[in-house]
Scaffold this active site. Structure first.
Site, short mmCIF file in Angstrom:
data_model
loop_
_atom_site.label_atom_id
_atom_site.label_comp_id
_atom_site.label_asym_id
_atom_site.label_seq_id
_atom_site.Cartn_x
_atom_site.Cartn_y
_atom_site.Cartn_z
N GLU A 148 0.84 -1.21 0.00
CA GLU A 148 0.00 0.00 0.00
C GLU A 148 0.88 1.26 0.00
O GLU A 148 0.76 2.15 0.84
CB GLU A 148 -0.99 0.04 1.17
N GLU A 179 -0.24 10.07 9.58
CA GLU A 179 -0.02 9.03 8.58
C GLU A 179 0.62 9.53 7.29
O GLU A 179 1.41 8.82 6.65
CB GLU A 179 -1.35 8.32 8.26
N HIS A 217 -12.35 7.30 13.93
CA HIS A 217 -11.22 7.19 14.86
C HIS A 217 -10.07 8.14 14.60
O HIS A 217 -9.10 8.18 15.37
CB HIS A 217 -10.68 5.76 14.85
N HIS A 270 -14.40 2.50 18.09
CA HIS A 270 -12.96 2.24 18.19
C HIS A 270 -12.53 2.27 19.66
O HIS A 270 -13.11 3.01 20.45
CB HIS A 270 -12.24 3.35 17.40
#
Ligand code: UD1
Ligand code: UDP
Length: 374
Positions: free
Chosen positions: A121, A135, A216, A248
Site C-alpha cells: 500500500e 499518517e 477514529h 474504536h
C-alpha cells in the site's frame, strides 16, 4: 532449497493485520520463502480479533500497547523493540503495510540495518501533512527508502514517481484489502455463524435503513468528533434510519461518543466488530459514514455509498468513480449529504454502483511473485 528468502512481516494495528493476513498466509505456503511475523501490539484487542480469525500466531509479539499511548513513546518503543527482533532474525526482507507508527518504525529499523523494505500500500498521498495526521508523513518516510513499492493503484504509483522514487521499484498490484474481503466473504459463506452476531440488532432495527459507521482519526479529535457526534444525533431523529456504530477502542473516541450518543433509540454503540461481523455490517448497511481508510476501499467494492468524514483523502479513486464523497466533519454538511442519499433515490443509485478501483483480489499473488523475482 537454495535461494530461499527469509521475510519478516511487521505489523501492529487492526487495518495492517487485515491487509497483511493474505500475504502472511501466502508467504507461509510458498517454498520460495521462509516466513516470519512480528507484531508490535500497537493495538491489542483489535489486532487480536484479526489474528484469531486469520489463524495467525505471531512469531514475535512486542505487546507495546499502552492506554492512550503518546506517539513519541510508542515510536521509541517500536524502534528499539523491532530492532531487537531484526537482530535476532536477520531477515532478507522486511514487509510493512501502509502508514501506521508500526509501519514507519519497522521500516526505519530495517533501514538502519540495511535490510531491504517492501512497502505494501505504497504511494497513498493526501498532499497535506496534517490530514491524515501523522499518517501522511509516516508513509512518506517509508517511501523515501523502500526497495519495493507495492502501489495499489496507478494514482498511487504516479505519486511515487513524482517524488522521484525509482520507477523500476514501483509496481501496481491492487490493494490487498480486496483479497482480505474476498477471503472473509468466502469464509462466512462456509460458516455463516461467524457473522451471525448482529442478528439481535437486525431484528431491533427491522424496517429501518442502516447507516454503518466508524470514526477514529486523530486529526478529528476535538471539534471534528463533536461535529460527527452531533450529525449522528440528528440523523437518528429520523424514524426510518438506525445507526450501527462499532466504537474504536481509542479512549479519545469512546469518551465523546459515549457521552454524546449513549441511550438513543436509533443508535447502537457497540464494541469493535471482528472482521466477519464488520463485513456483515457492510452488507446490511444502506450507506457508510466513516473517517476510516480501509472502509473507503471496502464499501465501494460492495456497492455501498461512502460519506467520508474528512477534509481530504488519499483515496481519490472512490471520489472519482462517484462511489464516495468527502463531507468533512461539519454536522450540517454530514446531515445534508446523508439525507440526500436517504431521500433521493437517483442520488443513491448514482453512488451505489459496485465499483472496485482498489483491486481485483489478486494483489497478494502479484506481491509474492514480485518478491520472489528479486
Ligand atoms: C492507529 C494508527 C492509524 C490507524 C488506526 C487504525 C498510528 C499513529 N495510528 O491509530 O493510522 O488508522 O490505528 O485503527 O499508527 N486501543 C485499545 N485497544 C486496541 C487499540 C487501541 O485500547 O486494540 C486504545 C489504547 O488506549 C491506545 C489508543 O487506543 O493507546 C490509541 O491507539 P494507537 O494505535 O496509538 O492509535 P489509533 O488512534 O488507534
Ligand atoms: N473493521 C473491523 N471492525 C470494526 C471496524 C472496522 O474489522 O469494528 C475493519 C474494516 O473492515 C477495515 C479496517 O477495520 O478493514 C479499518 O480499520 P480502521 O478504520 O481502524 O483503520 P484505517 O483503515 O483508517 O487505517
Amino acid at each position: 532449497m537454495t535461494n530461499v528468502r527469509k521475510v519478516l512481516t511487521v505489523f501492529g494495528t487492526r487495518p495492517e493485520a487485515i491487509k497483511l493476513f493474505p500475504l502472511v498466509h501466502a508467504l507461509a505456503a510458498d517454498e520460495r520463502f521462509e516466513s516470519r511475523t512480528c507484531v508490535s501490539g500497537q493495538h491489542r484487542g483489535m489486532l487480536d480479533q484479526v489474528l484469531e480469525i486469520a489463524g495467525i500466531v505471531p512469531g514475535h509479539d512486542l505487546d507495546l500497547m499502552q492506554p492512550d499511548q503518546t506517539l513519541d513513546a510508542l515510536t521509541a518503543n517500536l524502534l528499539t523493540g523491532i530492532g531487537r527482533v531484526l537482530d535476532a532474525e536477520r531477515p532478507d526482507w522486511v514487509v510493512v503495510q501502509g502508514d501506521t507508527a508500526t509501519a514507519m518504525a519497522g521500516a526505519l529499523a530495517a533501514y538502519y540495518r540495511k535490510i531491504p523494505v517492501a512497502h505494501v500500500e505504497a504511494g497513498l498521498r493526501s498532499g497535506n501533512i496534517h490530514h491524515p495526521w501523522p499518517e501522511e508523513v509516516n508513509r512518506k518516510i517509508v517511501g523515501a527508502f523502500a526497495a519495493l513499492h507495492f502501489a495499489p493503484t496507478e494514482t498511487a504509483a504516479e505519486a511515487l514517481r513524482r517524488e522521484n522514487v525509482a520507477p523500476e521499484t514501483i509496481h501496481v498490484t491492487g490493494n490487498t484489502v480486496i483479497d482480505a474481503l474476498h477471503w472473509v466473504t468466502a469464509k462466512i459463506e462456509r460458516e455463516p455463524a461467524l457473522a451471525a452476531g448482529l442478528a439481535d440488532l437486525e431484528r431491533r432495527f427491522a424496517g429501518k435503513r442502516i447507516i454503518g459507521m466508524t470514526s477514529h482519526r486523530r486529526e478529528n479529535f476535538g471539534d471534528g468528533m463533536e461535529g460527527i457526534a452531533s450529525a449522528v444525533r440528528r440523523l437518528a431523529e429520523r424514524d426510518d434510519v438506525a445507526v450501527i456504530f462499532p466504537v474504536h477502542l481509542n479512549p479519545n473516541v469512546r469518551a465523546v461518543m459515549n457521552e454524546r450518543l449513549a441511550g438513543l433509540d436509533n443508535v447502537a454503540l457497540i464494541e469493535p466488530l471482528d472482521y466477519p461481523h464488520f463485513a456483515r455490517l457492510l452488507a446490511i448497511s444502506t450507506l457508510m459514514l466513516t473517517d476510516s481508510g480501509g472502509v473507503q476501499e471496502e464499501a465501494p467494492a460492495l456497492g455501498k455509498p461512502v460519506l467520508v468524514m474528512r477534509e481530504t483523502t488519499e483515496r481519490p479513486e472512490g471520489i472519482a468513480a462517484g462511489t464516495a464523497r468527502l463531507v468533512g466533519t461539519d454536522a450540517d454538511r454530514i446531515v445534508a449529504e446523508a439525507n440526500r442519499l436517504l431521500d433521493d433515490p437517483h442520488a443513491y443509485e448514482a453512488m451505489a454502483k459496485a465499483h472496485n478501483p482498489f483491486g481485483d483480489g489478486r494483489a497478494t499473488a502479484r506481491i509474492v511473485d514480485l518478491m520472489a523475482a528479486r
